[in-house]
Scaffold this active site. Structure first.
Site, PDB file in Angstrom:
ATOM      1  N   TYR A   1       0.784  -1.121   0.153  1.00 45.87           N
ATOM      2  CA  TYR A   1      -0.036   0.094  -0.023  1.00 45.87           C
ATOM      3  C   TYR A   1       0.920   1.280  -0.141  1.00 45.87           C
ATOM      4  CZ  TYR A   1      -4.909   0.145  -0.164  1.00 45.87           C
ATOM      5  OH  TYR A   1      -6.189   0.487  -0.763  1.00 45.87           O
TER       6      TYR A   1
ATOM      7  N   GLU B   1      -0.139   5.034  -0.467  1.00 48.51           N
ATOM      8  CA  GLU B   1      -0.750   6.354  -0.865  1.00 48.51           C
ATOM      9  C   GLU B   1       0.081   7.352  -0.872  1.00 48.51           C
ATOM     10  OE1 GLU B   1      -4.304   6.499   1.835  1.00 48.51           O
ATOM     11  OE2 GLU B   1      -5.270   5.365   0.751  1.00 48.51           O
TER      12      GLU B   1
ATOM     13  N   ASP C   1      -6.200  13.241 -25.554  1.00 47.99           N
ATOM     14  CA  ASP C   1      -6.276  12.115 -25.086  1.00 47.99           C
ATOM     15  C   ASP C   1      -5.855  11.259 -26.107  1.00 47.99           C
ATOM     16  OD1 ASP C   1      -7.394   9.614 -24.399  1.00 47.99           O
ATOM     17  OD2 ASP C   1      -9.254  10.193 -23.616  1.00 47.99           O
TER      18      ASP C   1
ATOM     19  N   THR D   1      -4.180   5.840 -21.793  1.00 47.53           N
ATOM     20  CA  THR D   1      -4.233   4.578 -21.161  1.00 47.53           C
ATOM     21  C   THR D   1      -2.764   3.922 -21.797  1.00 47.53           C
ATOM     22  OG1 THR D   1      -4.977   3.593 -23.240  1.00 47.53           O
ATOM     23  CG2 THR D   1      -6.780   4.047 -21.604  1.00 47.53           C
TER      24      THR D   1
ATOM     25  N   LYS E   1      -3.054   0.031 -24.898  1.00 46.36           N
ATOM     26  CA  LYS E   1      -3.794  -0.309 -26.082  1.00 46.36           C
ATOM     27  C   LYS E   1      -2.561  -0.347 -27.114  1.00 46.36           C
ATOM     28  CE  LYS E   1      -7.889   1.951 -24.850  1.00 46.36           C
ATOM     29  NZ  LYS E   1      -8.888   3.002 -24.890  1.00 46.36           N
TER      30      LYS E   1
ATOM     31  N   ARG F   1      -2.875  -2.843 -18.091  1.00 48.08           N
ATOM     32  CA  ARG F   1      -4.108  -1.867 -18.074  1.00 48.08           C
ATOM     33  C   ARG F   1      -3.779  -0.878 -16.959  1.00 48.08           C
ATOM     34  NH1 ARG F   1      -8.064  -4.136 -21.018  1.00 48.08           N
ATOM     35  NH2 ARG F   1      -9.208  -2.380 -20.807  1.00 48.08           N
TER      36      ARG F   1
HETATM   37  C1  LIG Z   1     -10.092   3.499 -24.000  1.00 46.69           C
HETATM   38  C2  LIG Z   1     -10.034   4.987 -23.976  1.00 46.69           C
HETATM   39  C3  LIG Z   1     -10.339   5.639 -22.574  1.00 46.69           C
HETATM   40  C4  LIG Z   1     -10.743   4.947 -21.342  1.00 46.69           C
HETATM   41  O1  LIG Z   1      -9.840   3.916 -20.895  1.00 46.69           O
HETATM   42  P1  LIG Z   1     -10.236   2.983 -20.037  1.00 46.69           P
HETATM   43  O2  LIG Z   1      -8.992   2.390 -19.308  1.00 46.69           O
HETATM   44  O3  LIG Z   1     -11.174   1.720 -20.720  1.00 46.69           O
HETATM   45  O4  LIG Z   1     -11.309   3.464 -18.871  1.00 46.69           O
HETATM   46  C5  LIG Z   1     -10.331   7.245 -22.515  1.00 46.69           C
HETATM   47  N1  LIG Z   1     -10.236   7.750 -23.474  1.00 46.69           N
HETATM   48  C6  LIG Z   1      -9.802   7.408 -24.958  1.00 46.69           C
HETATM   49  C7  LIG Z   1      -9.954   8.284 -25.907  1.00 46.69           C
HETATM   50  C8  LIG Z   1     -10.064   5.845 -25.073  1.00 46.69           C
HETATM   51  O5  LIG Z   1      -9.914   5.374 -26.436  1.00 46.69           O
END
Ligand SMILES: *Cc1c(COP(=O)(O)O)cnc(C)c1O
Length: 428
Positions: free
Chosen positions: A62, A64, A208, A234, A237, A243
């Site tokens: 943990y 924090e 994003d 993220t 991807k 993740r």
């Molecule tokens: C996948 C995605 C997210 C969210 O990701 P999670 O890990 O599924 O919460 C946010 N913004 C964009 C553009 C995404 O493609």
């Protein structure tokens, strides 16, 4: 060349002994990922090294707070793990500050709201059915109910974002926060263009890059770093990590971002994920990853051309990145029917709305496909004609209820997958 199979009980011996039921499910998922052609653009295969890092004893801690400022003792090692990972993130993406604690992309985006705006303030983002993400102010998301979400889309004639329209909306609505990027956007994001709009209205600009982070890291998509205040991404991807998520920013926003993530939104960070992100970032800084990113785009371009040649209608006419959005209206097969038939054929895609879709979001006109996972298996552009031909046969077979073509394709897919073993997985 086919690598020898390792039985699941030898791959995960403690799990197999303690919980045969769940061990069998994990083994079945390994089999599925090995045998199928995975075309979901947000999915990938992580390396065996990333898998190992995410299954370590870092799980047991943990932590924090932040390195040097923790609420728990015993952080001698964890502080180094988090600092190393954050330094790698800053270096790879060229930003002043990195917070590597967000649990996933959606909480990372929520932290951005918490850092910069108040409930009721206006956020400008791309609408979900046009390719944006739920968390960019869409109505059913907390971001669209706690904040005033104003949404831009793409032009009907080009399938692309029109920055003049975005600017008009921004001038009329005066958002405090602007998101660029999305989840079903097949074209390059013009970060500089968004930045000049954000400057004009005094908004904080967030890129994003959840989908394209790996392409940016590998030099196959321009970087937002010179243009934006914050980068949200993220890590699972195209970046090919575990993740998780990261928020990167200019130095002036570091404190606001950190306070929003903890204690604003989260408790303890997932240290095993932080370590695995660090491993993925190290991999993403290599020449091999640069060629991976280039190959992902080359595969998507070639697949798009092969599909277009077979009468498929690609939103925006093609792709600049890793994904293709396909409007199946002309094929007269709904997206969900096509996606389910493809799944039965061992080709995994998702049904997706297309811009100006006349069908409902849970039964839309399109499918979304991408090349990050198949490229991680080393499948080259020369195989894209075969992939396009399979998709054509299955979608057309779905239209006439022909299951024998579907099972024919399934065995052809399996044969190709056997020739390209996936990272981190057993093969037949
Ligand atoms: C996948 C995605 C997210 C969210 O990701 P999670 O890990 O599924 O919460 C946010 N913004 C964009 C553009 C995404 O493609």
């Amino acid at each position: 060349m086919t690598a020898p199979s390792v039985p699941a009980d030898l791959r995960h011996p403690a799990l197999a002994a303690a919980d045969p039921e769940l061990a069998a499910l994990v083994a079945a998922e390994e089999r599925l990922q090995a045998d199928t052609l995975r075309l979901i653009p947000s999915e990938n295969y992580v390396s065996a090294a990333v898998l190992e890092a995410s299954g370590t004893v870092l799980q047991n801690k943990y932590s924090e707070g932040y390195p040097g400022k923790r609420y728990y003792e015993g952080q001698q090692v964890i502080d180094q793990v988090e600092t190393l990972t954050a330094e790698r993130a800053k270096g790879l993406f060229g930003m002043d500050h990195a917070n590597v604690q967000p649990y996933s992309g959606s909480p990372a985006n929520l932290a951005v709201y918490l850092a910069f705006i108040e409930p009721g303030d206006t956020v400008l983002g791309m609408s979900l059915p046009m390719g944006g993400h739920l968390t960019h102010g869409w109505g059913v998301s907390a971001t669209g109910t706690w904040f005033n979400g104003v949404q831009y889309g793409v032009r009907r004639d080009t399938g692309r974002v029109d920055l003049d329209e975005v600017r008009d909306l921004a001038l009329a609505e005066r958002p405090k926060l602007i998101f660029c990027g999305g989840t079903a956007v097949p074209r390059e994001i013009d970060f500089a263009g968004f930045a000049s709009i954000a400057r004009e209205v005094g908004a904080v600009l967030v890129a994003d890059i959840a989908h394209i982070a790996g392409l940016i890291a590998g030099g196959a998509h321009p970087s937002p770093a010179p243009h934006v205040d914050v980068v949200s991404t993220t890590t699972h991807k195209t970046l090919r990590g575990p993740r998780g998520a990261m928020l990167l920013s200019r130095a002036e926003h570091a404190r606001a971002i950190d306070r929003a993530v903890f204690p604003g939104l989260q408790g303890g960070p997932h240290n095993q994920t932080t370590a695995a992100i660090g491993v993925a970032l190290r991999e993403a800084a290599t020449p091999d990853f640069r060629s991976y990113a280039r190959d992902v785009v080359a595969n998507a371009r070639t697949l798009g051309e092969e599909l277009a040649a077979r009468g498929f209608d690609l939103v925006s006419g093609g792709t600049d990145n890793h994904l293709l959005l396909i409007d199946l209206t002309a094929k007269d097969v709904p997206g969900k029917v096509a996606a389910k038939a493809l799944d039965r054929a061992g080709i995994v895609v998702n049904h997706n709305s297309v811009p100006y879709d006349t069908r409902k979001p849970f039964d839309p006109s399109g499918i979304r496909i991408g090349t990050p996972a198949l490229t991680s298996r080393g499948i080259p552009a020369s195989e894209m004609a075969t992939v396009a031909e399979w998709i054509t046969r299955v979608v057309e077979a779905a239209g006439r209820g022909d299951e024998s073509t579907v099972s024919e394709v399934r065995s052809e897919v399996k044969a190709l997958m056997d020739g390209y073993p996936a990272p981190g997985l057993p093969v037949s």
